[in-house]
Design a protein around this motif. Structure first.
Motif, PDB file in Angstrom:
ATOM      1  N   UNK A  63      -2.222  -6.398   5.486  1.00 36.10           N
ATOM      2  CA  UNK A  63      -0.960  -6.981   5.022  1.00 36.10           C
ATOM      3  C   UNK A  63      -1.120  -8.461   4.723  1.00 36.10           C
ATOM      4  N   UNK A  64      -1.855  -9.159   5.563  1.00 35.13           N
ATOM      5  CA  UNK A  64      -2.097 -10.591   5.334  1.00 35.13           C
ATOM      6  C   UNK A  64      -2.912 -10.813   4.064  1.00 35.13           C
ATOM      7  N   UNK A  65      -3.904  -9.950   3.819  1.00 28.41           N
ATOM      8  CA  UNK A  65      -4.700 -10.059   2.585  1.00 28.41           C
ATOM      9  C   UNK A  65      -3.831  -9.844   1.347  1.00 28.41           C
ATOM     10  N   UNK A  66      -2.944  -8.842   1.413  1.00 25.20           N
ATOM     11  CA  UNK A  66      -2.040  -8.577   0.288  1.00 25.20           C
ATOM     12  C   UNK A  66      -1.113  -9.764   0.048  1.00 25.20           C
ATOM     13  N   UNK A  67      -0.621 -10.349   1.130  1.00 28.18           N
ATOM     14  CA  UNK A  67       0.290 -11.478   0.988  1.00 28.18           C
ATOM     15  C   UNK A  67      -0.420 -12.702   0.410  1.00 28.18           C
ATOM     16  N   UNK A  68      -1.689 -12.901   0.772  1.00 27.08           N
ATOM     17  CA  UNK A  68      -2.451 -14.004   0.179  1.00 27.08           C
ATOM     18  C   UNK A  68      -2.638 -13.800  -1.318  1.00 27.08           C
ATOM     19  N   UNK A  69      -2.932 -12.559  -1.727  1.00 25.39           N
ATOM     20  CA  UNK A  69      -3.103 -12.273  -3.146  1.00 25.39           C
ATOM     21  C   UNK A  69      -1.805 -12.473  -3.919  1.00 25.39           C
ATOM     22  N   UNK A  70      -0.671 -12.232  -3.258  1.00 23.12           N
ATOM     23  CA  UNK A  70       0.634 -12.408  -3.899  1.00 23.12           C
ATOM     24  C   UNK A  70       1.198 -13.810  -3.707  1.00 23.12           C
ATOM     25  N   UNK A  71       0.438 -14.689  -3.033  1.00 20.08           N
ATOM     26  CA  UNK A  71       0.848 -16.068  -2.779  1.00 20.08           C
ATOM     27  C   UNK A  71       2.126 -16.131  -1.941  1.00 20.08           C
ATOM     28  N   UNK A  72       2.228 -15.240  -0.965  1.00 20.91           N
ATOM     29  CA  UNK A  72       3.354 -15.255  -0.032  1.00 20.91           C
ATOM     30  C   UNK A  72       2.891 -15.990   1.222  1.00 20.91           C
ATOM     31  N   UNK A  73       3.262 -17.235   1.328  1.00 18.48           N
ATOM     32  CA  UNK A  73       2.735 -18.106   2.378  1.00 18.48           C
ATOM     33  C   UNK A  73       3.635 -18.121   3.609  1.00 18.48           C
ATOM     34  N   UNK A 118       6.734  -4.316  -5.324  1.00 17.89           N
ATOM     35  CA  UNK A 118       7.008  -5.700  -5.705  1.00 17.89           C
ATOM     36  C   UNK A 118       5.786  -6.575  -5.473  1.00 17.89           C
ATOM     37  N   UNK A 119       5.147  -6.406  -4.320  1.00 12.79           N
ATOM     38  CA  UNK A 119       3.933  -7.168  -4.025  1.00 12.79           C
ATOM     39  C   UNK A 119       2.830  -6.824  -5.019  1.00 12.79           C
ATOM     40  N   UNK A 120       2.664  -5.542  -5.314  1.00 17.96           N
ATOM     41  CA  UNK A 120       1.645  -5.133  -6.279  1.00 17.96           C
ATOM     42  C   UNK A 120       1.929  -5.715  -7.660  1.00 17.96           C
ATOM     43  N   UNK A 124      -0.523  -8.249  -9.699  1.00 14.52           N
ATOM     44  CA  UNK A 124      -0.966  -7.928 -11.057  1.00 14.52           C
ATOM     45  C   UNK A 124      -0.599  -9.040 -12.038  1.00 14.52           C
ATOM     46  N   UNK A 125       0.608  -9.575 -11.907  1.00 13.06           N
ATOM     47  CA  UNK A 125       1.033 -10.661 -12.808  1.00 13.06           C
ATOM     48  C   UNK A 125       0.177 -11.909 -12.604  1.00 13.06           C
ATOM     49  N   UNK A 126      -0.108 -12.239 -11.348  1.00 13.99           N
ATOM     50  CA  UNK A 126      -0.952 -13.399 -11.067  1.00 13.99           C
ATOM     51  C   UNK A 126      -2.356 -13.203 -11.629  1.00 13.99           C
TER      52      UNK A 126
END
Length: 306
Positions: A63-73, A118-120, A124-126
């Motif tokens: 979950x932390x890895x996914x949040x880093x990829x989505x820039x959720x700090x 939403x995270x995915x 993808x957009x980033x």
């Protein structure tokens, strides 16, 4: 009445227990991560740590890895709490519609699906934004190096020339760490914040180019051609997938249009049945879920990754 009070009490106790377990696991996760950083050079210690707590920490680590990829700090526990609160809100609305406690379960499932996709979508957009900026930056980098500018200086100028703030912030990680931990480790730090195969290609080209001792600009020119080709190919794939997705939305829209047309022809009896009849509510909910599942499956089937 007693049954409803018992269910509310059971739900309250369940969520209180859940939050307690979440925060306890989070604290344990933080402590183990600190220990791992302190003994990062000791491989045997890392192996023992994985054996002890791998199953418990995998969820938070992923979950932390996914949040880093989505820039959720922010901490993963806040995302979990938000998902639960959103699920309870959706469940409350479904409970009002269905007049059944099963609406809360459906609400939690829907909330999980919404947050996940939403995270995915953000990731993808980033990735697409970064890849476009990288293609332009490499083109500028190659031209400057062929004109006699050094790699380090040309790279900094090409990054500054980008219009993407995200691209500049991500490469700031590389520029900050490359002199202390090396190029490859700096690129690994970047890859934790962005999902990009183009970045891996660029990193490998820099690693090979610096070690080979040959003409660096020629190596980067080939990388530029590869990334440009992949960008054009992805644009074509996006057009085809967008057409397939749009056609499925049209079909779903026709279904909604037919519902109101048939309801109008039958003087509102269709709407009255689906909104007031207990079986009608479940049938309408089933139809809506069937359409949504069809749209999701169509999106997955038509999505093509490079």
């Amino acid at each position: 009445m007693m049954v409803e009070i018992f269910l509310l009490l059971l739900i309250s106790v369940s969520f209180a227990t859940f939050f307690f377990v979440v925060f306890e696991e989070l604290n344990r996760y933080k402590k183990l991560r600190k220990i791992q950083n302190m003994f990062n050079s000791n491989k045997d210690e890392v192996i023992v740590q994985k054996k002890r707590g791998r199953t418990k920490l995998d969820l938070f680590a992923k979950l932390e890895d996914k949040m880093l990829l989505a820039n959720l700090n922010f901490l993963p526990c806040f995302l979990i709490v938000f998902t639960i609160v959103l699920g309870l809100f959706i469940g409350f609305l479904l409970n009002l519609y269905l007049h059944h406690w099963f609406g809360y379960i459906l609400g939690l499932i829907i909330s999980f699906v919404i947050v996940y996709f939403t995270i995915e979508a953000i990731i993808s957009h980033r990735s697409r934004t970064f890849n476009k900026a990288l293609a332009v930056a490499i083109s500028i980098l190659v031209k400057m190096m062929k004109n006699g500018v050094g790699f380090e200086q040309a790279l900094v100028k090409s990054i500054e020339a980008s219009n993407s703030k995200m691209f500049q912030d991500l490469f700031e990680i590389y520029l900050r760490e490359k002199n202390t931990v090396g190029d490859m480790e700096a690129f690994k730090s970047m890859s934790k914040h962005i999902k990009s195969k183009e970045l891996n290609i660029f990193a490998m080209a820099i690693h090979i180019g610096k070690d080979s001792g040959g003409k660096f600009s020629d190596t980067l020119a080939k990388v530029e051609q590869t990334i440009t080709y992949r960008k054009k190919l992805q644009n074509k794939i996006d057009v085809f997938t967008r057409e397939a997705s749009f056609s499925s939305y049209i079909v779903a829209g026709i279904g909604v249009f037919l519902y109101f047309m048939i309801d109008y022809n039958f003087q509102g009896k269709i709407h009255h049945y689906f909104m007031t009849s207990p079986y009608g509510r479940w049938q309408l909910l089933g139809i809506i879920f069937w359409v949504i599942v069809g749209l999701v499956i169509n999106k997955i089937m038509t999505r093509v990754q490079k």
